[in-house]
Design a protein around this motif. Structure first.
Motif, PDB file in Angstrom:
ATOM      1  N   GLY A  55       5.193   7.166  -0.555  1.00 59.91           N
ATOM      2  CA  GLY A  55       5.347   6.242  -1.623  1.00 59.91           C
ATOM      3  C   GLY A  55       5.002   4.911  -1.030  1.00 59.91           C
ATOM      4  O   GLY A  55       4.063   4.644  -0.444  1.00 59.91           O
ATOM      5  N   TYR A  56       5.831   4.021  -1.420  1.00 61.29           N
ATOM      6  CA  TYR A  56       5.540   2.404  -1.018  1.00 61.29           C
ATOM      7  C   TYR A  56       6.618   1.664  -0.046  1.00 61.29           C
ATOM      8  O   TYR A  56       7.623   1.367  -0.595  1.00 61.29           O
ATOM      9  N   PRO A  57       6.364   1.936   1.196  1.00 59.93           N
ATOM     10  CA  PRO A  57       7.378   1.209   2.186  1.00 59.93           C
ATOM     11  C   PRO A  57       7.409  -0.026   2.090  1.00 59.93           C
ATOM     12  O   PRO A  57       8.817  -0.674   2.346  1.00 59.93           O
ATOM     13  N   GLY A  58       6.563  -0.760   1.412  1.00 58.35           N
ATOM     14  CA  GLY A  58       6.800  -2.520   1.046  1.00 58.35           C
ATOM     15  C   GLY A  58       7.935  -2.699   0.143  1.00 58.35           C
ATOM     16  O   GLY A  58       8.911  -3.621   0.512  1.00 58.35           O
ATOM     17  N   PRO A 100       3.572  10.253  -7.820  1.00 57.84           N
ATOM     18  CA  PRO A 100       2.360  10.526  -8.116  1.00 57.84           C
ATOM     19  C   PRO A 100       1.524   9.358  -7.680  1.00 57.84           C
ATOM     20  O   PRO A 100       1.428   8.236  -7.724  1.00 57.84           O
ATOM     21  N   ALA A 101       0.143   9.746  -7.301  1.00 58.31           N
ATOM     22  CA  ALA A 101      -0.690   8.961  -6.693  1.00 58.31           C
ATOM     23  C   ALA A 101      -1.353   7.793  -7.480  1.00 58.31           C
ATOM     24  O   ALA A 101      -1.448   6.588  -6.951  1.00 58.31           O
ATOM     25  N   HIS A 126      10.953  -0.109 -11.408  1.00 54.54           N
ATOM     26  CA  HIS A 126       9.345  -0.203 -11.700  1.00 54.54           C
ATOM     27  C   HIS A 126       8.626   0.571 -10.519  1.00 54.54           C
ATOM     28  O   HIS A 126       7.732   1.174 -10.770  1.00 54.54           O
ATOM     29  N   GLN A 127       8.720   0.006  -9.310  1.00 56.86           N
ATOM     30  CA  GLN A 127       8.115   0.466  -8.220  1.00 56.86           C
ATOM     31  C   GLN A 127       8.550   1.891  -7.357  1.00 56.86           C
ATOM     32  O   GLN A 127       7.616   2.622  -7.314  1.00 56.86           O
ATOM     33  N   GLN A 133       0.788  -1.112  -0.075  1.00 53.61           N
ATOM     34  CA  GLN A 133       0.034  -0.067   0.221  1.00 53.61           C
ATOM     35  C   GLN A 133       0.835   1.200  -0.046  1.00 53.61           C
ATOM     36  O   GLN A 133       2.045   1.296   0.624  1.00 53.61           O
ATOM     37  N   ARG A 134       0.560   2.390  -0.389  1.00 55.27           N
ATOM     38  CA  ARG A 134       1.072   3.577  -0.733  1.00 55.27           C
ATOM     39  C   ARG A 134       0.663   4.364   0.509  1.00 55.27           C
ATOM     40  O   ARG A 134      -0.303   4.390   0.879  1.00 55.27           O
TER      41      ARG A 134
END
Length: 694
Positions: free
Chosen positions: A575-578, A690-691, A663-664, A535-536
């Protein structure tokens, strides 16, 4: 046989030869790839089973340590109570402990002779499961059983061991044995040592693990139709579950093979009797594995290749059909010219001379000049009488030729369009399958990394939780004692002051350790949720990197390796912590696995430094390990490339790192390394994504 058929036959022969060579080459490479993929899946399943087994064993160890600490506390306090009160307290403690622990057969607290009661040589309560109830017994505390001489007791405290010297470990696992005290079940026992205030051995606490349920689970493991699982113990190399004699202990695996196994990691052993042999060793010495017949994996390869064979045969038939059509088109003008020449030349017997008629040929090819010359000759012979007719005929012929060319062109365009659409559809389907396979491999790697972190966390929080349980148990016993004195009006101020001081210390110890465990769990929970959900959200980079390092600490805390995280300023990222967690988990595990040799005398260093540069964040990950040569560095990001193929390496960790960065995170990745000079990764990516950008 005419020339057209000869050419077609040669084309078919050459096509069959080329197709056969390509098919053999493809089958060879595809067979190896499919076989290797299936073997990796089997090794992953074996590793997961051993991790589950170790999780159960860790719970046994925590329970044994908790009972040992309680036994030490009662020994320390027994001078205030008589042995009967200690007997009652220990019996209640054992019953309460095993009422919520169904996986254990039972357990006890066993003291050295005359430790609690100068008049009693044997002082060892035992609690066990009896159906839905937990029963306590003192029947084993007599000379008929003589528990200090039992093998499981001598394992922790040998008869000749000086009682004033500490052992080299706190926990001892016995090999599997049949319980002779009444159950006659196959069990394993974990022993936890007890010491007094002078660090003198005063006895042990034990937890018994019934093996029948585990053996049944191993028997029901079926990875392929012909899977034959087995379970044995490393010290005896004997089967608990075997492919030939499930109920007997039968030696079939050599000690050399057992020594080659690594803890918690599946290994492929030497093939035997037409079978693949995969095994993994647990922390308790149990070795779990499976035997997979070659025929099972060969069948999976054949099913995969059969689909490709059908497509290839269809392509070959289509190619031969197209070649036959092409030859038909190429030789049709020659046949037409021959037929028309025969029909336009006739012999006039009355005039004793041949007569000619113009040859009507509408195509444009290499026969056109011959036709034109023939028609010119005919025109010169009959130029005066047929000039107007010839002009009119040529005009009509040109118009007809244009129409035929247009029709032929439209047909060819439609045919080529259909072929291109079919090839495009096949290419899209192949790309979809490739992306699906890639995603499956990435998910397996993520879950394997998350499983290692989970196993490490359980071990890491064991210490604060064990200390908290011990402190609470001691406070509970002290509270009961003060309550009894208060109700009987025998409570003095000095005793009450001692209780208050004892309670304050116990509460402080419990609170400190619970807060420590809660912090570990909170940090791990956030990292684990991010890795699984993707999740973002907005997060602070320095604290998040520290959480990742804390969650991985069990993997290096007992090794001579220092990990340092530097983030001089607070950096907030949307962003995406995962993705960040997966990248640095893989970087840490790669360094711990490949960069450092356990035999080296130098201390390992891993340094993570983060800085903000305008709207970009730059993170440097470096270690002082043994580095990589040019060949390894050039293939570092190739899928399935690994230098430890036979030691459980999958070869996709670095590939996943590059994919996530590119890519991520929409960033860049640089790597530099040399033999003996360590390795350095530099990662750069935007602070804000960007969302709607995926």
């Amino acid at each position: 046989m005419n020339i057209k058929n000869r050419i077609l036959l040669c084309v078919i022969i050459l096509q069959i030869a080329g197709f056969t060579a390509l098919l053999l080459h493809y089958n060879s490479r595809a067979s190896n790839s499919v076989l290797e993929f299936n073997r990796q899946q089997i090794m992953t399943a074996v590793t997961a089973s051993v991790h589950h087994l170790d999780a159960t064993a860790a719970q046994m160890e925590r329970t044994a340590l908790g009972l040992a600490r309680s036994g030490e506390h009662h020994h320390q306090q027994h001078h205030r109570s008589n042995p009967a009160e200690v007997r009652t307290a220990l019996q209640k403690l054992l019953v309460r402990t095993f009422q919520s622990f169904n996986q254990a057969l039972g357990g006890g607290i066993w003291f050295e002779p005359y430790t609690i009661d100068p008049d009693a040589r044997y002082f060892g309560p035992y609690a066990y499961h009896n159906g839905q109830d937990v029963m306590a017994t003192w029947d084993l505390s007599d000379e008929r059983y003589d528990y200090p001489s039992q093998p499981w007791y001598r394992l922790a405290i040998p008869a000749d061991w000086p009682r004033d010297q500490q052992r080299n470990a706190d926990l001892f696992w016995s090999p599997p044995y049949f319980d002779s005290a009444g159950t006659e079940a196959l069990i394993m026992t974990v022993d936890a040592l007890m010491y007094d205030n002078q660090q003198k051995l005063i006895g042990i606490a034990t937890v018994d693990w019934a093996m029948e349920e585990l053996r049944q689970q191993i028997r029901e493991l079926h990875l392929t139709p012909g899977t034959r699982p087995f379970l044995l113990h490393q010290s005896s190399a004997q089967y608990l579950v075997g492919p030939q004699h499930d109920s007997a202990l039968h030696t079939v695996v050599s000690n050399q093979q057992l020594l080659a196994l690594k803890a918690n990691d599946a290994t492929e052993l030497q093939e035997q009797n037409g079978e693949y042999l995969f095994a993994a060793r647990s922390q308790t010495g149990l070795v779990m594995g499976v035997r997979i017949p070659h025929a099972d994996l060969a069948l999976a390869v054949q099913e995969r290749l059969a689909d490709g064979m059908t497509i290839n045969i269809g392509i070959a038939v289509l190619f031969v059909s197209i070649m036959a059509l092409v030859l038909e088109v190429l030789f049709r003008p020659f046949e037409q010219i021959l037929q028309r020449l025969q029909s336009t030349v006739a012999y006039n017997r009355e005039a004793s001379q041949p007569s000619f008629r113009p040859l009507q040929y509408d195509a444009e090819n290499e026969f056109t000049p011959i036709v034109n010359a023939f028609n010119t000759l005919v025109g010169q012979v009959d130029q005066f009488t047929r000039r107007l007719s010839d002009s009119n005929s040529k005009l009509q012929a040109e118009q007809q030729r244009a129409e035929e060319l247009n029709a032929t062109l439209e047909s060819k365009v439609e045919e080529r369009t259909r072929e291109l659409e079919q090839k495009n559809a096949e290419a899209n389907e192949s790309l979809r399958k490739l992306k699906l396979t890639q995603q499956q491999l990435v998910n397996l790697e993520k879950h394997a990394a998350l499983g290692e972190v989970v196993a490490g966390l359980a071990h890491e929080i064991n210490t604060p939780l064990g200390i908290s349980v011990t402190a609470v148990s001691a406070l509970e016993d002290q509270l009961q004692e003060v309550a009894q004195l208060f109700r009987s009006n025998q409570l003095h101020k000095a005793e009450f002051d001692d209780f208050i001081q004892f309670a304050e210390e116990g509460v402080q110890i419990t609170a400190d350790n619970l807060r420590r465990a809660a912090d570990l769990i909170a940090r791990f929970k956030q990292v684990a949720v991010d890795q699984s959900s993707e999740q973002r959200r907005e997060f602070e980079l320095g604290d998040y990197l520290q959480s990742i390092v804390v969650s991985l600490r069990p993997n290096y805390k007992y090794r001579p390796i220092d990990v340092r995280v530097e983030c001089p300023q607070r950096i907030f990222i949307s962003g995406y912590p995962g993705a960040v967690a997966q990248i640095f988990t893989n970087l840490m595990m790669n360094s711990l696995t490949h960069a450092f040799d356990d035999s080296s005398s130098e201390r390992g260093q891993i340094h993570i430094e983060a800085q903000q540069r305008d709207q970009l964040v730059e993170i440097t990950f470096s270690d002082n390990g043994k580095g990589m040569d040019e060949h390894t560095l050039s293939h570092l990001f190739d899928p399935f490339f690994t230098t430890k193929r036979n030691q459980g390496g999958s070869g996709i960790g670095a590939y996943i790192i590059q994919d996530l960065v590119s890519h991520q995170l929409h960033g860049s990745l640089e790597v530099s390394s040399a033999p003996g000079q360590g390795t350095r990764f530099v990662i750069r990516f935007p602070l804000t994504r960007p969302a709607g950008d995926q």
